[in-house]
Design an enzyme around this catalytic site. Structure first.
Site, PDB file in Angstrom:
ATOM      1  N   GLU A 239       0.880  -1.162   0.000  1.00  0.00           N
ATOM      2  CA  GLU A 239       0.000   0.000   0.000  1.00  0.00           C
ATOM      3  C   GLU A 239       0.924   1.221   0.000  1.00  0.00           C
ATOM      4  OE1 GLU A 239      -2.756   0.170   3.292  1.00  0.00           O
ATOM      5  OE2 GLU A 239      -3.370   2.198   2.731  1.00  0.00           O
TER       6      GLU A 239
ATOM      7  N   ARG B   5       5.148 -12.710   9.853  1.00  0.00           N
ATOM      8  CA  ARG B   5       5.876 -11.516   9.453  1.00  0.00           C
ATOM      9  C   ARG B   5       7.229 -11.451  10.158  1.00  0.00           C
ATOM     10  NH1 ARG B   5       3.859  -6.381   9.514  1.00  0.00           N
ATOM     11  NH2 ARG B   5       1.853  -7.123   8.814  1.00  0.00           N
TER      12      ARG B   5
ATOM     13  N   LYS C 227       4.425   1.105   9.856  1.00  0.00           N
ATOM     14  CA  LYS C 227       4.596   2.310   9.033  1.00  0.00           C
ATOM     15  C   LYS C 227       4.104   3.542   9.767  1.00  0.00           C
ATOM     16  CE  LYS C 227       2.888   0.278   5.189  1.00  0.00           C
ATOM     17  NZ  LYS C 227       2.477   0.074   3.795  1.00  0.00           N
TER      18      LYS C 227
HETATM   19  P1  ATP Z   1      -0.117  -1.554   6.933  1.00  0.00           P
HETATM   20  O1  ATP Z   1      -1.054  -2.511   6.232  1.00  0.00           O
HETATM   21  O2  ATP Z   1      -0.197  -1.528   8.405  1.00  0.00           O
HETATM   22  O3  ATP Z   1      -0.032  -0.208   6.321  1.00  0.00           O
HETATM   23  P2  ATP Z   1       1.906  -3.351   6.006  1.00  0.00           P
HETATM   24  O4  ATP Z   1       3.257  -3.437   6.605  1.00  0.00           O
HETATM   25  O5  ATP Z   1       1.008  -4.530   6.006  1.00  0.00           O
HETATM   26  O6  ATP Z   1       1.315  -2.128   6.725  1.00  0.00           O
HETATM   27  P3  ATP Z   1       1.662  -3.255   3.149  1.00  0.00           P
HETATM   28  O7  ATP Z   1       2.054  -2.161   2.245  1.00  0.00           O
HETATM   29  O8  ATP Z   1       0.248  -3.677   3.165  1.00  0.00           O
HETATM   30  O9  ATP Z   1       2.081  -2.793   4.563  1.00  0.00           O
HETATM   31  O10 ATP Z   1       2.604  -4.497   2.917  1.00  0.00           O
HETATM   32  C1  ATP Z   1       2.894  -5.019   1.662  1.00  0.00           C
HETATM   33  C2  ATP Z   1       3.258  -6.472   1.796  1.00  0.00           C
HETATM   34  O11 ATP Z   1       4.379  -6.626   2.652  1.00  0.00           O
HETATM   35  C3  ATP Z   1       2.129  -7.266   2.395  1.00  0.00           C
HETATM   36  O12 ATP Z   1       1.936  -8.422   1.616  1.00  0.00           O
HETATM   37  C4  ATP Z   1       2.607  -7.598   3.771  1.00  0.00           C
HETATM   38  O13 ATP Z   1       2.112  -8.840   4.170  1.00  0.00           O
HETATM   39  C5  ATP Z   1       4.122  -7.599   3.627  1.00  0.00           C
HETATM   40  N1  ATP Z   1       4.761  -7.231   4.886  1.00  0.00           N
HETATM   41  C6  ATP Z   1       4.600  -6.104   5.583  1.00  0.00           C
HETATM   42  N2  ATP Z   1       5.312  -6.116   6.723  1.00  0.00           N
HETATM   43  C7  ATP Z   1       5.965  -7.300   6.750  1.00  0.00           C
HETATM   44  C8  ATP Z   1       6.861  -7.932   7.675  1.00  0.00           C
HETATM   45  N3  ATP Z   1       7.238  -7.336   8.812  1.00  0.00           N
HETATM   46  N4  ATP Z   1       7.333  -9.157   7.366  1.00  0.00           N
HETATM   47  C9  ATP Z   1       6.965  -9.757   6.224  1.00  0.00           C
HETATM   48  N5  ATP Z   1       6.120  -9.235   5.322  1.00  0.00           N
HETATM   49  C10 ATP Z   1       5.614  -8.015   5.574  1.00  0.00           C
HETATM   50 MG    MG Z   2      -1.110  -4.247   4.825  1.00  0.00          MG
END
Ligand code: ATP
Ligand code: MG
Length: 565
Positions: free
Chosen positions: A37, A262, A272
């Site tokens: 995102e 994760r 984030k």
């Molecule tokens: P949010 O949804 O809280 O804004 P997010 O970290 O999930 O944050 P995204 O941009 O949705 O952000 O993440 C993109 C991809 O990265 C998703 O498929 C997510 O599962 C993966 N991802 C995010 N953080 C991690 C992590 N700490 N370890 C492994 N994969 C991650």
């Molecule tokens: Mg997310």
């Protein structure tokens, strides 16, 4: 790398894919995606997901898409889109012509929603967000059906169309899936599919005032792109029945969602929202501050894509949450830098040394290896003169036993140059501070070796007073001083654990001449001090600024050695 290590390690995701290939589930195809995102910069956790998704596609001869999951207009910005593209490229992955935006599917998603309404599987609800929350029930109590749940298909179609046209204010209505308010899984209790939001979107502008919710949108995005294996993090496990339900109702191509744990790293935060706070509140200089766990920050700190990919391979994927020791990440970094960093000499805290028996106006040039690990890195000229600087810490007037560096009457080797012996210590008469050392050198030790087989234990780095130049060096430490930065007392938040000493600036270190015309991004090992990179933001031609990437001491290697004993 040994042979077994270079083969991809088997894991539960690969087992699932292997089975799907065997049963011909997707005609043997493997197609993954990385779906960020665009509401922040990518961090090391995202790197794990990128390496996993692109890595699987590479290993199976499949494809991986880069897709911006830009369904929320409020927090998303083009700056984030640009940085994400740059970071994924930098890690070394290629999406070819498959860069997609979820917002490009808004029209198609709308049509799918109409299809569900027509099938009696979705309805417009006039309840407020609060009412919806209150009637959702709990884990032990079923939810209550909305009074609007049994509207006719015609009325739902009419209202949904008018929602789209902008006839209703924000929050006045939503479109919900009609599933089961008594489901044991709260996600299945008539989840919201669309909300009204009169907000400008970074790509679709003002075309839309209804926006799809994540659970509705994500499976459709995967389906439209023909994704076979939709890999996400563990918190979506409970959403999988909903992911499947939407695709089943629509009878469209149905990818398989797989969840993995994760990445959590000690001494690091990865939310984030919290990283944005660090930026906004000025705890760091920006998203690319070298102390940030963002890929932009790590790149500026001197991390290499190879080190990050190696780290990602080593941690593997698991089904259960855990925290990885940041020492492992630093170990992967040191292993890579050891192979590629050019060895140079910089004195951080200089102490003047005059070599009394060395001819006054003589300059000698030594040939120094740029990297003993890599002869192809070549050699560079290194100039030696009567007055040099050594590290203040490398001299002790009262030396303890086993002190192998310089002390009165002691002999040491100057790297690449000569043996010297300290003959005199000169102090400031007022403060008593040591201001200069007098030494003699052995002309028979040219290059740092003697014919008589005499050995010295200590080797010091040094710079020629005449040739060295003053330069700024930034010593970075971990941003947080607690293993778990979230571990705080009542009334505090994670910022209470910020390390006040995470940046120490040395404004006037002395660097060897060869560094003067270095290029931003070049990686070095300052002999005996650590790995450094030329800062890409603040360096100017002829005036480099050096960031410490990591120190030389490898605590992970020590852990491994004791475990193998
Ligand atoms: P949010 O949804 O809280 O804004 P997010 O970290 O999930 O944050 P995204 O941009 O949705 O952000 O993440 C993109 C991809 O990265 C998703 O498929 C997510 O599962 C993966 N991802 C995010 N953080 C991690 C992590 N700490 N370890 C492994 N994969 C991650
Ligand atoms: Mg997310």
């Amino acid at each position: 790398m040994s042979e077994t290590e270079s083969k991809p390690k088997s894991n539960f995701i690969r087992n699932i894919i292997d089975e799907d290939i065997k049963s011909n589930r997707y005609e043997g195809r493997v197609h993954t995606r990385f779906p960020p995102e665009p509401n922040g910069y990518l961090h090391i956790g995202h790197a794990k997901s990128i390496c996993l998704n692109f890595g699987l596609a590479e290993d199976y001869g499949g494809k991986c898409n880069l897709r911006f999951d830009d369904t929320n207009p409020v927090k998303e910005e083009d700056e984030y889109v640009r940085s994400i593209i740059e970071d994924v490229k930098w890690l070394g992955f290629d999406w070819e012509d498959r860069l997609f935006y979820a917002s490009d599917y808004f029209e198609q998603m709308y049509e799918y929603a109409v299809q569900l309404i027509k099938a009696g599987k979705a309805y417009v609800d006039d309840q407020s967000a609060e009412e919806i929350r209150e009637t959702r029930g709990t884990l032990t109590q079923p939810g209550k059906e909305s009074p609007y749940r049994n509207r006719s298909v015609e009325e739902n179609l009419d209202l949904f169309e008018r929602m789209r046209k902008g006839e209703f204010p924000d929050g006045s209505r939503v479109l919900r899936a009609k599933i089961d308010m008594k489901s044991g899984n709260l996600n299945m209790r008539d989840p919201v599919m669309y909300r009204i939001l009169h907000a400008r979107h970074h790509r679709t502008g003002d075309n839309w005032c209804i926006y799809p919710m994540y659970d509705w949108a994500h499976g459709l995005e995967d389906s439209i792109e023909g994704i076979t294996h939709s890999i996400c993090t563990l918190e979506f496990e409970d959403h999988r029945p909903l992911y499947d339900w939407f695709l089943d109702q629509l009878c469209v191509f149905h990818p398989r969602q797989i969840e993995f744990a994760r990445l959590n790293l000690s001494y690091t935060i990865m939310s984030k929202r919290k990283l944005l706070r660090l930026v906004k509140e000025g705890h760091v200089s920006g998203w690319d501050d070298p102390r940030m766990p963002t890929l932009a920050g790590m790149r500026r700190r001197g991390y290499t894509p190879e080190a990050i990919r190696d780290f990602s391979d080593r941690i593997g994927v698991a089904k259960a949450d855990s925290t990885v020791d940041i020492a492992l990440l630093e170990h992967c970094l040191r292993e890579d830098l050891n192979k590629r960093a050019l060895r140079v000499m910089v004195v951080l805290n200089p102490l003047k040394v005059v070599i009394e028996n060395y001819p006054d106006n003589q300059t000698e040039t030594f040939e120094a290896d740029n990297n003993p690990e890599d002869p192809s890195a070549g050699k560079r000229p290194l100039k030696f003169t009567k007055t040099i600087y050594i590290e203040r810490d490398d001299f002790k007037e009262e030396a303890p036993r086993k002190w192998f560096r310089l002390a009165p009457g002691k002999e040491v080797r100057l790297k690449h140059a000569y043996y010297i012996t300290c003959t005199k210590v000169i102090k400031d008469p007022d403060s008593g501070e040591i201001v200069e050392l007098r030494c003699t050198y052995d002309p028979n030790s040219r290059g740092g070796w003697t014919d008589d087989g005499r050995k010295v234990k200590g080797t010091l780095h040094w710079v020629s007073a005449e040739h060295a130049f003053k330069t700024e060096v930034r010593l970075y430490e971990r941003l947080f001083n607690k293993e778990n930065p979230e571990d705080v007392q009542e009334g505090q938040d994670f910022t209470a654990n910020l390390n006040p000493d995470s940046l120490k600036i040395i404004p006037e270190a002395l660097a060897e001449e060869s560094l003067k015309d270095t290029k931003p991004g070049t990686l070095y090992q300052f002999l005996r001090i650590g790995y450094f990179v030329v800062d890409t933001v603040d360096s100017k031609p002829g005036k480099p600024v050096f960031n410490r990437t990591v120190t030389l001491r490898d605590s992970w290697a020590r852990i491994e050695r004791t475990q193998n004993k």
